[in-house]
Design a protein around this motif. Structure first.
Motif, PDB file in Angstrom:
ATOM      1  N   UNK A 164      46.997  12.787-151.602  1.00  0.00           N
ATOM      2  CA  UNK A 164      47.708  13.973-152.100  1.00  0.00           C
ATOM      3  C   UNK A 164      49.228  13.827-152.097  1.00  0.00           C
ATOM      4  N   UNK A 165      49.784  13.459-150.966  1.00  0.00           N
ATOM      5  CA  UNK A 165      51.245  13.472-150.848  1.00  0.00           C
ATOM      6  C   UNK A 165      51.872  12.426-151.772  1.00  0.00           C
ATOM      7  N   UNK A 166      52.901  12.813-152.530  1.00  0.00           N
ATOM      8  CA  UNK A 166      53.556  11.842-153.407  1.00  0.00           C
ATOM      9  C   UNK A 166      54.055  10.636-152.618  1.00  0.00           C
ATOM     10  N   UNK A 167      53.648   9.446-153.070  1.00  0.00           N
ATOM     11  CA  UNK A 167      54.076   8.168-152.476  1.00  0.00           C
ATOM     12  C   UNK A 167      53.533   7.906-151.078  1.00  0.00           C
ATOM     13  N   UNK A 226      52.327   4.306-150.980  1.00  0.00           N
ATOM     14  CA  UNK A 226      53.475   3.388-150.939  1.00  0.00           C
ATOM     15  C   UNK A 226      54.061   3.336-149.529  1.00  0.00           C
ATOM     16  N   UNK A 227      54.164   4.496-148.915  1.00  0.00           N
ATOM     17  CA  UNK A 227      54.743   4.571-147.564  1.00  0.00           C
ATOM     18  C   UNK A 227      53.931   3.700-146.595  1.00  0.00           C
ATOM     19  N   UNK A 235      54.469  -0.011-147.313  1.00  0.00           N
ATOM     20  CA  UNK A 235      55.747  -0.518-146.805  1.00  0.00           C
ATOM     21  C   UNK A 235      55.638  -0.796-145.307  1.00  0.00           C
ATOM     22  N   UNK A 236      55.022   0.151-144.579  1.00  0.00           N
ATOM     23  CA  UNK A 236      54.892  -0.032-143.133  1.00  0.00           C
ATOM     24  C   UNK A 236      53.969  -1.207-142.815  1.00  0.00           C
ATOM     25  N   UNK A 274      48.179  15.066-144.308  1.00  0.00           N
ATOM     26  CA  UNK A 274      48.457  16.178-143.414  1.00  0.00           C
ATOM     27  C   UNK A 274      47.722  17.406-143.908  1.00  0.00           C
ATOM     28  N   UNK A 287      60.427   7.290-131.979  1.00  0.00           N
ATOM     29  CA  UNK A 287      61.421   6.779-132.918  1.00  0.00           C
ATOM     30  C   UNK A 287      60.771   6.396-134.222  1.00  0.00           C
ATOM     31  N   UNK A 288      61.612   6.061-135.195  1.00  0.00           N
ATOM     32  CA  UNK A 288      61.092   5.707-136.503  1.00  0.00           C
ATOM     33  C   UNK A 288      60.759   4.220-136.608  1.00  0.00           C
ATOM     34  N   UNK A 303      48.700  17.791-138.616  1.00  0.00           N
ATOM     35  CA  UNK A 303      49.417  18.629-139.569  1.00  0.00           C
ATOM     36  C   UNK A 303      50.347  17.804-140.459  1.00  0.00           C
ATOM     37  N   UNK A 304      50.867  18.429-141.491  1.00  0.00           N
ATOM     38  CA  UNK A 304      51.828  17.785-142.383  1.00  0.00           C
ATOM     39  C   UNK A 304      53.105  17.385-141.637  1.00  0.00           C
ATOM     40  N   UNK A 305      53.517  16.160-141.867  1.00  0.00           N
ATOM     41  CA  UNK A 305      54.808  15.717-141.341  1.00  0.00           C
ATOM     42  C   UNK A 305      54.841  15.450-139.849  1.00  0.00           C
TER      43      UNK A 305
END
Ligand SMILES: Nc1nc2c(ncn2[C@@H]2O[C@H](COP(=O)(O)OP(=O)(O)OP(=O)(O)O)[C@@H](O)[C@H]2O)c(=O)[nH]1
Ligand SMILES: Nc1nc2c(ncn2[C@@H]2O[C@H](COP(=O)(O)OP(=O)(O)OP(=O)(O)O)[C@@H](O)[C@H]2O)c(=O)[nH]1
Ligand SMILES: [Mg+2]
Ligand SMILES: [Mg+2]
Lengths: 301, 305
Positions: free
Chosen positions: B138-141, B144-145, B148-149, B191, B274-275, B107-109
């Motif tokens: 679809x999701x903005x950026x 890029x995300x 970065x990871x 998502x 965690x992030x 799912x999203x998020x």
């Protein structure tokens, strides 16, 4: 699976000519409420209220019973609360109306901000966004893209900068450019992380240095598919930032978001918006009765 | 919470103690307390019923007299049962193949992109050359995300920002991986909701075209009652191999884990807590059982001792 008709007609049938709603009916109701994430405590409360009211009023007709059920649930969403919003409106102030948007990771904060900005812009308001999520990978880019999509400027200092200082600049620039609304995005954070929660309080204080009444709204975004943890989120975010409104997202799925009934009742925080998709127009002002009805409607989509 | 449940159960058992063993009649209120605790922990309503019925059978006839605290004895029965239901032991991820393909869904998020980065890092540390693939168009950026990871963990990211066809991008990534000696390809996807036909068709097409070694379903551990519907719908379309449970660094009890495991009968393979890119662990059914029962503190106390 039961549809809305079947539960209401079942309840009605079961209690016609009785002064008490029978157990089977209450079991059905319990299942519907629990599987909508209403939670055990609130479910028990609702069922007790219905039993009381049925005993007291001796209901006259089927349609009345249907009404009682909806009203009792809706009343938990509205006691001591303001009325439903009619539209996306903000009060006219001398300074911009500042909205600080908070919530745990991935609930839909940034997306909701983009959608809100679009609605205000459509109504002739001048909107400014503040990119104070300087932590999550590409969070600033995401907000900037939303800003471009809906045609509103975004204040940003880039990634890994001090979020409070972004928020301060957004407030400042909002005043200087005569913005009507300033919406500040923050990084997702779990409410049990003390340092991160303190950071929110700091963002708030810093904004107040510039606009003492700000933030005029602290909007807590909750994911509609979250279970009982949402209640703890509401409690902890309220402690840190005096949450004044809630938005529930992702209600375009099969999750019902019933946990907000208990939250709204306990914390007296109104739900203002619901998110029903990923597109710019997929935000609606919250309507109690429609929300209650949706608990009993099987998702058709 | 554990104290709470334990005390309640002790109380429920007070009258029972004189009676020697657990019987059908005297166990009813106890089972009700357990069921309630499970629902409070977000275990699905129906699953909670099934589980407590099973526990009831398990408990019947057991001797209460031998126990100082019958509440705790009962909790042990429950926690053992939950552990069993969640798979007993941890199940590994396969990275065999040339290259191995791991398709990420959810799912999203829910935490897919973050998990993709973490998994890439883990596999890289095991000495395999990994490629991350950005199929969220679809999701903005979103791209890029992931980039970065990828950079953070030192893993290449394959992306085609102008291409609006996820299946095409994934296949091009596969070619790229073969040419560049990558051993594992992780495919991050957008998502999507289970009720979104078009998006479900897209991920089904990805699965069909890639024939992945592993298809993983990433789910937020804070999810409530709907977890079963979503997991079932994704499983019906994708027949995934494993589940990833995210955001366990929060204080959710995580009952969704039990619901999903029971309904789709697929193992939970990883937990994300965690992030940061290191916050990834294999799944431990026993710890999860204790967490759902609100016994988290007891476990960490034992570990510290
Ligand atoms: N279906 C659906 N998806 C939504 C809705 N609102 C947001 N999303 C999606 O949920 C995902 C997360 O949204 P974000 O706006 O990035 O969430 P966030 O709270 O800002 O996330 P973090 O900043 O990482 O904590 C994205 O894929 C959004 O497109 C909604 O109402 N319905
Ligand atoms: N605290 C915590 N946050 C997490 C965890 N996993 C992911 N996140 C955060 O949750 C949010 C959403 O994560 P993403 O990886 O963007 O989720 P996604 O499933 O890729 O989202 P979409 O692509 O929009 O569907 C981000 O803020 C992440 O940093 C976790 O285990 N713990
Ligand atoms: Mg965000
Ligand atoms: Mg993603």
């Amino acid at each position: 699976e039961k549809s809305s008709q079947s539960i209401f007609s079942k309840i009605s049938k079961a209690i016609v000519g009785k002064s008490k709603v029978d157990d089977e009916v209450l079991d059905d109701l319990e299942e519907i409420l629990i599987t909508s994430d209403v939670g055990v405590d609130t479910t028990v409360k609702i069922i007790e209220r219905i039993e009381e009211r049925v005993a007291r009023d001796k209901y006259a007709s089927v349609s009345e019973l249907d009404k009682i059920l909806r009203e009792e649930i809706a009343s938990l969403l509205s006691e001591n609360n303001t009325e439903d919003l009619e539209d996306f409106v903000v009060p006219e102030l001398k300074t911009p109306y500042v909205i600080l948007v908070v919530g745990v990771n991935g609930v839909g904060k940034t997306t909701t901000i983009g959608k809100l900005a679009a609605q205000y812009t459509k109504r002739g308001k001048k909107v400014l966004l503040g990119a104070a999520d300087t932590f999550r990978a590409a969070a600033v880019d995401q907000l900037i893209l939303w800003g471009e999509r809906v045609g509103v400027p975004v204040v940003s200092h880039g990634m890994n900068t001090d979020p409070a200082s972004v928020a301060f600049d957004a407030a400042k620039q909002g005043v200087e450019t005569g913005a009507d609304v300033v919406i500040i995005d923050t990084a997702g954070r779990l409410h049990n992380k003390v340092n991160l929660m303190n950071e929110l309080s700091k963002i708030k204080r810093v904004v107040q240095k510039f606009i003492p009444e700000a933030p005029h709204d602290v909007l807590l975004v909750l994911d509609g598919s979250t279970g009982q943890n949402a209640a703890i989120q509401a409690r902890e975010f309220t402690k840190a930032t005096d949450v004044s409104a809630m938005a529930i997202t992702k209600l375009d799925g099969t999750a019902k978001g019933g946990v907000v009934i208990g939250i709204s009742d306990e914390f007296k925080i109104p739900v203002k918006y619901i998110g029903v998709g990923e597109q710019v127009d997929d935000l609606q002002v919250f309507n109690k009765m429609e929300f209650v009805d949706s608990l009993f409607n099987k998702s058709e989509k | 919470m554990f104290e709470n449940l334990s005390t309640k159960l002790d109380r429920a058992f007070k009258t029972l103690k004189g009676q020697g063993s657990i019987t059908d009649v005297n166990v009813a209120s106890t089972v009700k307390e357990i069921r309630r605790a499970l629902i409070d922990a977000d275990v699905n309503y129906k699953v909670a019923k099934q589980v407590t019925d099973k526990i009831k059978e398990e408990a019947l006839g057991q001797d209460v007299l031998i126990s100082v605290s019958p509440g705790q004895l009962f909790i042990k029965i429950v926690s053992d049962e939950l552990t069993k239901l969640m798979g007993g032991s941890a199940e590994p991820l396969s990275t065999e193949g040339s290259p191995a393909i791991i398709l990420i869904s959810g799912l999203q998020g829910s935490g897919k992109t973050t998990f993709s980065g973490k998994l890439a890092s883990l596999i890289k540390k095991q000495g395999k050359d990994v490629l991350l693939t950005a199929c969220d168009i679809y999701r903005p950026a979103a791209i890029d995300q992931l980039k970065v990871l990828g950079e953070q963990v030192g893993v290449d990211v394959y992306a085609e920002p102008e291409n609006k066809n996820a299946v095409e991008i994934a296949n091009n990534a596969l070619d790229y991986a073969k040419k560049n000696g990558k051993k594992v390809v992780i495919v991050d996807t957008a998502g999507r909701l289970a009720v979104d036909e078009q998006m479900m068709d897209e991920i089904a097409a990805l699965k069909k075209s890639l024939n992945p070694t592993e298809t993983l379903f990433v789910v937020d551990s804070m999810t409530g009652q709907d977890a079963v519907n979503t997991a079932k719908a994704f499983n019906d379309r994708l027949d995934f191999n494993g589940v990833v449970l995210t955001k366990l660094d929060g204080d959710t009890r995580g009952g969704a884990a039990l619901s999903i495991r029971t309904v789709v009968e697929k193992p939970i393979k990883f937990i994300s807590y965690g992030e940061k890119m290191e916050a990834l662990d294999v799944f431990h059914p026993d710890r999860m059982a204790q967490r759902i029962l609100g016994m988290g503190d007891v476990v960490s106390l034992v570990e510290r001792a």
